[in-house]
Design a protein around this motif. Structure first.
Motif, mmCIF file in Angstrom:
data_model
loop_
_atom_site.group_PDB
_atom_site.id
_atom_site.type_symbol
_atom_site.label_atom_id
_atom_site.label_comp_id
_atom_site.label_asym_id
_atom_site.label_seq_id
_atom_site.Cartn_x
_atom_site.Cartn_y
_atom_site.Cartn_z
ATOM 1 N N ALA A 1 25.003 -20.511 13.750
ATOM 2 C CA ALA A 1 25.974 -19.477 14.116
ATOM 3 C C ALA A 1 26.611 -18.851 12.880
ATOM 4 O O ALA A 1 26.963 -17.666 12.887
ATOM 5 C CB ALA A 1 27.049 -20.059 15.026
ATOM 6 N N SER A 2 26.730 -19.614 11.795
ATOM 7 C CA SER A 2 27.322 -19.056 10.576
ATOM 8 C C SER A 2 26.426 -17.996 9.935
ATOM 9 O O SER A 2 26.883 -17.201 9.130
ATOM 10 C CB SER A 2 27.623 -20.169 9.566
ATOM 11 N N MET A 3 25.143 -17.975 10.296
ATOM 12 C CA MET A 3 24.210 -16.984 9.751
ATOM 13 C C MET A 3 24.121 -15.717 10.603
ATOM 14 O O MET A 3 23.489 -14.741 10.191
ATOM 15 C CB MET A 3 22.804 -17.585 9.650
ATOM 16 N N LEU A 4 24.706 -15.719 11.773
ATOM 17 C CA LEU A 4 24.606 -14.573 12.678
ATOM 18 C C LEU A 4 25.470 -13.423 12.212
ATOM 19 O O LEU A 4 26.522 -13.654 11.633
ATOM 20 C CB LEU A 4 25.001 -14.995 14.093
ATOM 21 N N PRO A 5 25.130 -12.189 12.438
ATOM 22 C CA PRO A 5 23.931 -11.712 13.120
ATOM 23 C C PRO A 5 22.717 -11.753 12.202
ATOM 24 O O PRO A 5 22.832 -11.624 10.992
ATOM 25 C CB PRO A 5 24.270 -10.278 13.496
ATOM 26 N N LEU A 6 21.561 -11.934 12.797
ATOM 27 C CA LEU A 6 20.298 -11.997 12.063
ATOM 28 C C LEU A 6 19.342 -10.934 12.572
ATOM 29 O O LEU A 6 19.346 -10.603 13.755
ATOM 30 C CB LEU A 6 19.620 -13.360 12.278
ATOM 31 N N ASP A 7 18.524 -10.436 11.700
ATOM 32 C CA ASP A 7 17.436 -9.543 12.072
ATOM 33 C C ASP A 7 16.189 -10.171 11.464
ATOM 34 O O ASP A 7 15.975 -10.097 10.255
ATOM 35 C CB ASP A 7 17.678 -8.139 11.527
ATOM 36 N N LEU A 8 15.381 -10.850 12.287
ATOM 37 C CA LEU A 8 14.256 -11.627 11.798
ATOM 38 C C LEU A 8 12.934 -10.927 12.077
ATOM 39 O O LEU A 8 12.768 -10.275 13.099
ATOM 40 C CB LEU A 8 14.234 -13.000 12.476
#
Length: 89
Positions: free
Chosen positions: A66-73
């Protein structure tokens, strides 16, 4: 007037299954013995214009994710049998 529905792609279904495997229910409550209530977080996953809701349970792995969100993978083909994505860390 007609409504056309485009079924989810194999890539989106595999990515959803991978996300579900990362957060199994069996790890509930292992992070903090003083935490009496569960603190679940709902997130929204979007794959090729298809939106889904997922629940992150309160555990160290979910908090780190959750600490890395938002993500575009970018999802890559792995050996013609699996689809993978690399997280930033």
């Amino acid at each position: 007037m007609s409504i056309s529905f485009r079924s989810p792609t194999r890539r989106s279904l595999l990515a959803t299954a991978a996300a579900a495997a990362v957060f199994p229910r069996t790890v509930l409550g292992q992070s903090d013995p003083n935490n009496q209530g569960r603190t679940d977080v709902k997130i929204r996953l979007i794959f090729d214009r298809h939106a889904m809701t997922a629940t992150l349970y309160d555990n160290p792995s979910a908090r780190d994710f959750a600490s890395m969100l938002p993500l575009d993978l970018e999802i890559d083909d792995f050996g013609s049998t699996e689809k993978i994505a690399y997280l930033p860390r």
